[in-house]
Design a protein around this motif. Structure first.
Motif, mmCIF file in Angstrom:
data_model
loop_
_atom_site.group_PDB
_atom_site.id
_atom_site.type_symbol
_atom_site.label_atom_id
_atom_site.label_comp_id
_atom_site.label_asym_id
_atom_site.label_seq_id
_atom_site.Cartn_x
_atom_site.Cartn_y
_atom_site.Cartn_z
ATOM 1 N N ALA A 170 0.802 -1.225 0.000
ATOM 2 C CA ALA A 170 0.000 0.000 0.000
ATOM 3 C C ALA A 170 0.832 1.271 0.000
ATOM 4 O O ALA A 170 0.326 2.335 0.299
ATOM 5 C CB ALA A 170 -0.934 -0.004 1.199
ATOM 6 N N ALA A 171 2.101 1.176 -0.308
ATOM 7 C CA ALA A 171 2.942 2.373 -0.361
ATOM 8 C C ALA A 171 4.091 2.144 -1.325
ATOM 9 O O ALA A 171 4.574 1.028 -1.472
ATOM 10 C CB ALA A 171 3.487 2.713 1.033
ATOM 11 N N GLU A 172 4.513 3.214 -1.989
ATOM 12 C CA GLU A 172 5.636 3.123 -2.915
ATOM 13 C C GLU A 172 6.936 3.301 -2.136
ATOM 14 O O GLU A 172 7.300 4.404 -1.742
ATOM 15 C CB GLU A 172 5.506 4.196 -3.994
ATOM 16 N N LEU A 173 7.639 2.215 -1.920
ATOM 17 C CA LEU A 173 8.936 2.288 -1.258
ATOM 18 C C LEU A 173 10.010 2.639 -2.291
ATOM 19 O O LEU A 173 9.811 2.442 -3.496
ATOM 20 C CB LEU A 173 9.263 0.946 -0.606
ATOM 21 N N PRO A 174 11.154 3.139 -1.838
ATOM 22 C CA PRO A 174 12.217 3.506 -2.780
ATOM 23 C C PRO A 174 12.632 2.333 -3.665
ATOM 24 O O PRO A 174 13.146 1.324 -3.187
ATOM 25 C CB PRO A 174 13.354 3.951 -1.856
ATOM 26 N N ALA A 175 12.414 2.456 -4.968
ATOM 27 C CA ALA A 175 12.668 1.353 -5.890
ATOM 28 C C ALA A 175 14.151 1.065 -6.052
ATOM 29 O O ALA A 175 14.541 -0.061 -6.377
ATOM 30 C CB ALA A 175 12.037 1.661 -7.252
ATOM 31 N N ASP A 176 14.995 2.078 -5.829
ATOM 32 C CA ASP A 176 16.419 1.869 -6.038
ATOM 33 C C ASP A 176 17.046 0.964 -4.994
ATOM 34 O O ASP A 176 18.204 0.573 -5.110
ATOM 35 C CB ASP A 176 17.156 3.213 -6.069
ATOM 36 N N LYS A 177 16.294 0.599 -3.979
ATOM 37 C CA LYS A 177 16.795 -0.315 -2.953
ATOM 38 C C LYS A 177 16.173 -1.704 -3.069
ATOM 39 O O LYS A 177 16.200 -2.501 -2.129
ATOM 40 C CB LYS A 177 16.561 0.262 -1.565
ATOM 41 N N GLY A 178 15.575 -1.988 -4.227
ATOM 42 C CA GLY A 178 15.057 -3.320 -4.468
ATOM 43 C C GLY A 178 13.703 -3.598 -3.872
ATOM 44 O O GLY A 178 13.287 -4.762 -3.767
ATOM 45 N N ASN A 179 12.969 -2.569 -3.469
ATOM 46 C CA ASN A 179 11.644 -2.771 -2.898
ATOM 47 C C ASN A 179 10.598 -2.948 -3.996
ATOM 48 O O ASN A 179 10.775 -2.477 -5.120
ATOM 49 C CB ASN A 179 11.261 -1.570 -2.031
ATOM 50 N N ILE A 180 9.483 -3.585 -3.672
ATOM 51 C CA ILE A 180 8.374 -3.718 -4.606
ATOM 52 C C ILE A 180 7.071 -3.400 -3.883
ATOM 53 O O ILE A 180 6.994 -3.463 -2.650
ATOM 54 C CB ILE A 180 8.297 -5.121 -5.235
ATOM 55 N N SER A 181 6.033 -3.054 -4.646
ATOM 56 C CA SER A 181 4.748 -2.686 -4.047
ATOM 57 C C SER A 181 3.604 -3.582 -4.518
ATOM 58 O O SER A 181 2.449 -3.287 -4.284
ATOM 59 C CB SER A 181 4.413 -1.221 -4.365
ATOM 60 N N GLU A 182 3.910 -4.687 -5.198
ATOM 61 C CA GLU A 182 2.874 -5.636 -5.585
ATOM 62 C C GLU A 182 2.447 -6.459 -4.377
ATOM 63 O O GLU A 182 3.253 -6.766 -3.497
ATOM 64 C CB GLU A 182 3.402 -6.567 -6.668
ATOM 65 N N ALA A 183 1.179 -6.850 -4.350
ATOM 66 C CA ALA A 183 0.664 -7.624 -3.221
ATOM 67 C C ALA A 183 1.236 -9.033 -3.229
ATOM 68 O O ALA A 183 1.297 -9.698 -4.259
ATOM 69 C CB ALA A 183 -0.859 -7.682 -3.277
ATOM 70 N N ALA A 184 1.655 -9.478 -2.061
ATOM 71 C CA ALA A 184 2.149 -10.850 -1.918
ATOM 72 C C ALA A 184 0.977 -11.828 -1.950
ATOM 73 O O ALA A 184 -0.155 -11.486 -1.616
ATOM 74 C CB ALA A 184 2.908 -10.990 -0.610
ATOM 75 N N VAL A 185 1.255 -13.059 -2.346
ATOM 76 C CA VAL A 185 0.263 -14.133 -2.322
ATOM 77 C C VAL A 185 0.763 -15.207 -1.368
ATOM 78 O O VAL A 185 1.866 -15.742 -1.541
ATOM 79 C CB VAL A 185 0.055 -14.734 -3.730
ATOM 80 N N PHE A 186 -0.051 -15.488 -0.345
ATOM 81 C CA PHE A 186 0.341 -16.489 0.641
ATOM 82 C C PHE A 186 -0.231 -17.852 0.287
ATOM 83 O O PHE A 186 -1.156 -17.980 -0.522
ATOM 84 C CB PHE A 186 -0.122 -16.062 2.029
ATOM 85 N N LYS A 187 0.281 -18.881 0.902
ATOM 86 C CA LYS A 187 -0.124 -20.246 0.569
ATOM 87 C C LYS A 187 -1.566 -20.552 0.945
ATOM 88 O O LYS A 187 -2.216 -21.376 0.314
ATOM 89 C CB LYS A 187 0.821 -21.239 1.236
ATOM 90 N N GLY A 188 -2.062 -19.927 1.987
ATOM 91 C CA GLY A 188 -3.431 -20.211 2.390
ATOM 92 C C GLY A 188 -3.836 -19.408 3.601
ATOM 93 O O GLY A 188 -3.033 -18.655 4.171
ATOM 94 N N GLU A 189 -5.079 -19.538 4.028
ATOM 95 C CA GLU A 189 -5.592 -18.823 5.195
ATOM 96 C C GLU A 189 -4.770 -19.173 6.426
ATOM 97 O O GLU A 189 -4.692 -20.335 6.830
ATOM 98 C CB GLU A 189 -7.058 -19.191 5.423
ATOM 99 N N GLY A 190 -4.152 -18.170 7.030
ATOM 100 C CA GLY A 190 -3.341 -18.395 8.224
ATOM 101 C C GLY A 190 -1.967 -18.967 7.950
ATOM 102 O O GLY A 190 -1.170 -19.141 8.876
ATOM 103 N N ASP A 191 -1.652 -19.279 6.701
ATOM 104 C CA ASP A 191 -0.331 -19.779 6.336
ATOM 105 C C ASP A 191 0.402 -18.648 5.625
ATOM 106 O O ASP A 191 0.115 -18.327 4.467
ATOM 107 C CB ASP A 191 -0.461 -20.993 5.411
ATOM 108 N N TYR A 192 1.370 -18.034 6.306
ATOM 109 C CA TYR A 192 2.013 -16.840 5.775
ATOM 110 C C TYR A 192 3.312 -17.138 5.033
ATOM 111 O O TYR A 192 4.132 -16.246 4.831
ATOM 112 C CB TYR A 192 2.234 -15.843 6.912
ATOM 113 N N HIS A 193 3.485 -18.391 4.601
ATOM 114 C CA HIS A 193 4.553 -18.673 3.647
ATOM 115 C C HIS A 193 4.127 -18.137 2.280
ATOM 116 O O HIS A 193 2.960 -18.245 1.909
ATOM 117 C CB HIS A 193 4.798 -20.178 3.545
ATOM 118 N N LEU A 194 5.062 -17.576 1.537
ATOM 119 C CA LEU A 194 4.733 -17.065 0.216
ATOM 120 C C LEU A 194 4.471 -18.209 -0.755
ATOM 121 O O LEU A 194 5.203 -19.200 -0.776
ATOM 122 C CB LEU A 194 5.866 -16.194 -0.316
ATOM 123 N N ASP A 195 3.423 -18.045 -1.552
ATOM 124 C CA ASP A 195 3.145 -18.986 -2.616
ATOM 125 C C ASP A 195 4.273 -18.921 -3.654
ATOM 126 O O ASP A 195 4.917 -17.871 -3.827
ATOM 127 C CB ASP A 195 1.809 -18.639 -3.275
#
Length: 299
Positions: free
Chosen positions: A263-288
């Motif tokens: 929800a915010a534009e972080l400085p791109a020159d430091k390798g940040n991204i602003s796309e929403a992450a996708v998690f494996k499932g409800e309550g499972d916060y490992h990235l898909d």
């Protein structure tokens, strides 16, 4: 010191008498915590892990301010700054002042070696733990280093709900709530200090007071004057009490590197991204495996 599986303390939390007018109350003993660690090099470790080894804290029975960390789970003396706590669920602690919206004094784990300019080498470690149902003004943990630990359903009424002047590595903070005045995480406030860090963490689905990034209560992390760091961390789905998105704090002296903030534009020159992450499932916060950020940043 090895600890066998069990629930240590009343399963619903113990009510502690903190009435200053009663000479036999804990106001005069300052010892209402479940565990007090004084040895510098002690390791307190469960034999079978956090899922089956619970330390249940205590609640004050009055709204009296009895001092930071005075009611709770584990207190580490200032001389025990190399202590290590490993493999516990620490839960159900706090101060009854939470019920009227004022400052709570309870905390799950607090080191008494305090100061804005402490480094990781100065603080004890909390590793492979779960911290939940804590009501505090100074963070569920305070002045410690934390690794591979999950924070859930912690509530803060003043300074921080999750961590105060602590460094977190490989941790998850989810479904916590900061009621007023500050952030989920509060770092050092001294100009020129080392600053506190969130490294390889996931901060999702929490509630903070404000969406205004110019306000004291905005976002999830503040390091007001020192150079705090957020590295390789996912910050997403955090909202205000009104349901507005409230994510990364950009107006502080913070450095975001290789992190994802939806929800915010972080400085791109430091390798940040602003796309929403996708998690494996409800309550499972490992990235898909197909999630943005799955291959972004390694430290």
């Amino acid at each position: 010191v090895l600890v066998k599986p069990g629930i240590y303390g009343d399963d619903q939390g113990t009510v502690i008498d903190t009435d200053k007018s009663n000479p036999s109350s804990v106001w005069y003993s300052y010892m209402p915590n479940r565990i007090w660690i004084n040895s510098k090099h002690i390791t307190l470790k469960s034999t079978d892990g956090a899922a089956v080894t619970h330390i249940v804290g205590a609640f004050a029975n009055t709204s009296t301010n009895i001092g930071p960390g005075a009611v709770g789970g584990i207190v580490i003396s200032s001389a025990a700054n190399h202590a290590r706590i490993e493999g516990f669920t620490i839960r159900t602690c706090g101060d009854s002042k939470k019920s009227n919206g004022a400052n709570g004094d309870g905390t799950a784990i607090r080191s008494l070696k305090t100061g804005n300019s402490l480094t990781m080498a100065d603080r004890p470690w909390v590793v492979d733990c779960a911290v939940s149902n804590v009501f505090a003004s100074v963070g569920a943990v305070s002045y410690v280093n934390v690794a591979r630990t999950i924070f859930m359903k912690c509530q803060g009424n003043d300074f921080a709900s999750v961590a105060d002047r602590s460094d977190l590595v490989f941790c998850i903070a989810a479904h916590n709530q900061q009621v007023k005045n500050s952030h989920l995480f509060r770092g050092s406030r001294v100009a020129g200090a080392t600053g506190n860090r969130l490294v390889n963490c996931t901060v999702v689905d929490n509630v903070v007071p404000s969406a205004d990034v110019t306000a004291r209560s905005a976002g999830v992390f503040t390091d007001k004057n020192s150079a705090g760091k957020v590295v390789n961390t996912v910050i997403q789905g955090n909202v205000t009490t009104e349901g507005e998105a409230s994510e990364c704090t950009l107006n502080r002296a913070l450095v975001y590197t290789r992190s994802l903030c939806a929800a915010a534009e972080l400085p791109a020159d430091k390798g940040n991204i602003s796309e929403a992450a996708v998690f494996k499932g409800e309550g499972d916060y490992h990235l898909d495996r197909e999630s943005p950020g799955i291959r972004v940043g390694r430290v």
